[in-house]
Write an enzyme that holds these catalytic residues in place. Structure first.
Site, mmCIF file in Angstrom:
data_model
loop_
_atom_site.group_PDB
_atom_site.id
_atom_site.type_symbol
_atom_site.label_atom_id
_atom_site.label_comp_id
_atom_site.label_asym_id
_atom_site.label_seq_id
_atom_site.Cartn_x
_atom_site.Cartn_y
_atom_site.Cartn_z
ATOM 1 C CE LYS A 22 -3.371 5.943 14.864
ATOM 2 N NZ LYS A 22 -2.673 5.499 13.725
ATOM 3 C CG ASN A 49 -0.772 14.428 9.230
ATOM 4 O OD1 ASN A 49 -0.142 14.510 8.172
ATOM 5 N ND2 ASN A 49 -1.450 13.351 9.551
ATOM 6 C CE LYS A 83 -9.000 4.099 1.485
ATOM 7 N NZ LYS A 83 -10.104 4.918 1.012
ATOM 8 C CB SER A 124 -6.897 13.289 9.821
ATOM 9 O OG SER A 124 -8.085 13.445 9.074
ATOM 10 C CB ALA A 159 2.601 10.268 6.858
ATOM 11 C CG ASN A 174 -8.684 9.854 11.769
ATOM 12 O OD1 ASN A 174 -7.952 10.408 12.578
ATOM 13 N ND2 ASN A 174 -8.251 8.866 11.010
ATOM 14 N N GLY A 231 2.480 4.013 4.209
ATOM 15 C CA GLY A 231 3.236 3.021 3.427
ATOM 16 C C GLY A 231 4.478 3.652 2.806
ATOM 17 N N GLY A 238 0.812 -1.210 0.000
ATOM 18 C CA GLY A 238 0.000 0.000 0.000
ATOM 19 C C GLY A 238 0.846 1.261 0.000
HETATM 20 O O1 KPL Z 1 -3.572 8.126 12.429
HETATM 21 C C1 KPL Z 1 -3.783 9.262 12.127
HETATM 22 C C2 KPL Z 1 -4.573 9.470 10.875
HETATM 23 O O2 KPL Z 1 -4.586 10.554 10.319
HETATM 24 O O3 KPL Z 1 -5.172 8.473 10.449
HETATM 25 C C3 KPL Z 1 -3.376 10.393 13.035
HETATM 26 C C4 KPL Z 1 -2.461 9.864 14.143
HETATM 27 C C5 KPL Z 1 -4.606 11.021 13.611
HETATM 28 C C6 KPL Z 1 -2.522 11.427 12.366
HETATM 29 O O4 KPL Z 1 -3.222 12.235 11.506
#
Ligand code: KPL
Length: 316
Positions: free
Chosen positions: A190, A258, A77, A260, A129, A198, A12, A7
């Site tokens: 997590k 970032n 995903k 999400s 990321a 998200n 990835g 991925g």
């Molecule tokens: O896992 C993430 C995502 O965007 O899916 C976090 C840790 C919230 C970082 O954006």
């Protein structure tokens, strides 16, 4: 170590780039041949606050082009886990292990159906990321990786050794990894982070850090997290409030810039992981006889965004 990352999304690409740069033998598997060729041609460029680098990458759409692999790391995903597992079931050698480093609930169970439980390893990451375009990724939040055996005490010795080796390899590459005895509470933590961040960022169209600046968001974030913590407790995983809320806020902070993964999906009009994140909390709450009104609303709103995509079913 010989590693295949499955991925070419944000995480990835990030993993493949760091591990390749550290001298590991890494292949990046992408089911789309044209994109795999593009990745192979242009390599992966990572930009981040601490550094920017570019590395060539071995990318392919065909598992037959990958000679042997110590570990397959699944970064697709969560909504695609079953499809990918079905495609790879006969192609992955029976002695190989698979590590799910995906968001959401249900990945271990799905992979176990296809590959058998004792080959499955699980992990979670707080690295943030953003995929800017094919093979271009912004390392927008420096985090950690936790690794463990998916089936706890029934774990295989080979799997344990592999995880230690992988953690050492990831640390050498600068990815901050550690092996834990029980990965389940970490997977739930997590999930709680994704539940809090998200959907809200996807609905509001803001980077993670903005959630902390909008006072009314706090109430929604707190409510969604509290429901997820209750469901976790109903499943035998004890997480604490208000610590979990504080942790989610800390991730908003450490990944402030970032976008999400759910907002990245919405921007690209792709199917999101809402059913495996907030939707999973709603389903599990219902099965436990609990209410989850905040997650119900968040789930409905993100499904609404998906329904409004211009391209039916999202872009391929
Ligand atoms: O896992 C993430 C995502 O965007 O899916 C976090 C840790 C919230 C970082 O954006």
């Amino acid at each position: 170590m010989i590693i295949t990352v499955i991925g070419p999304g944000a995480i990835g690409c990030l993993l493949a780039a760091y591990l390749t740069r550290a001298g590991e033998e890494v292949s990046l598997l992408d089911y789309r041949p044209k994109r795999a060729t593009l990745l192979q041609d242009r390599g992966i460029a990572v930009t981040g606050e601490r550094e920017a680098f570019h590395t060539p990458i071995k990318a392919t759409a065909y598992l037959t082009e990958i000679s042997s692999t110590d570990i397959f790391i699944l970064c697709v995903k969560a909504s695609d886990t079953a499809v990918v597992a079905a495609k790879l079931r006969d192609a992955i050698p029976p002695e190989s292990h698979l590590l799910t480093l995906q968001n959401g609930l249900g990945n271990i169970e799905k992979l176990s159906e296809f590959f058998g439980g004792n080959r499955i390893l699980a992990g979670a990451t707080s690295h943030g990321a953003t995929l800017l375009e094919v093979g271009r990724v912004r390392h927008a939040g420096y985090g950690e990786i936790w690794l463990g055996q998916a089936n706890g005490t029934d774990s295989s010795q080979a799997g344990g050794a592999l995880l230690q080796n992988l953690a050492t390899t990831m640390n050498r590459a600068g990815l901050q990894a550690q092996v834990v005895d029980d990965i389940q509470p970490i997977l739930w933590s997590k999930l709680v982070v994704n539940v809090g961040i998200n959907a809200l960022t996807a609905i509001l169209g803001v980077p993670n850090g903005e959630l902390l600046k909008i006072p009314t968001c706090q109430t929604v974030l707190d409510g969604a997290v509290a429901e997820a913590v209750q469901v976790a407790s109903g499943c035998g995983i004890q997480l604490q409030l208000p610590e979990e809320i504080e942790r989610v806020r800390a991730v908003c902070n450490s990944t402030a810039a970032n976008i999400s993964s759910m907002l990245q999906d919405v921007k690209r009009q792709k199917k999101t992981e809402i059913d495996q994140i907030n939707g999973a909390v709603v389903r599990m709450a219902a099965s436990l006889g609990m209410a989850s009104p905040v997650n119900e609303v968040l789930t409905a709103l993100v499904r609404g965004l998906e329904a409004g995509y211009k391209v039916e079913g999202g872009k391929p």
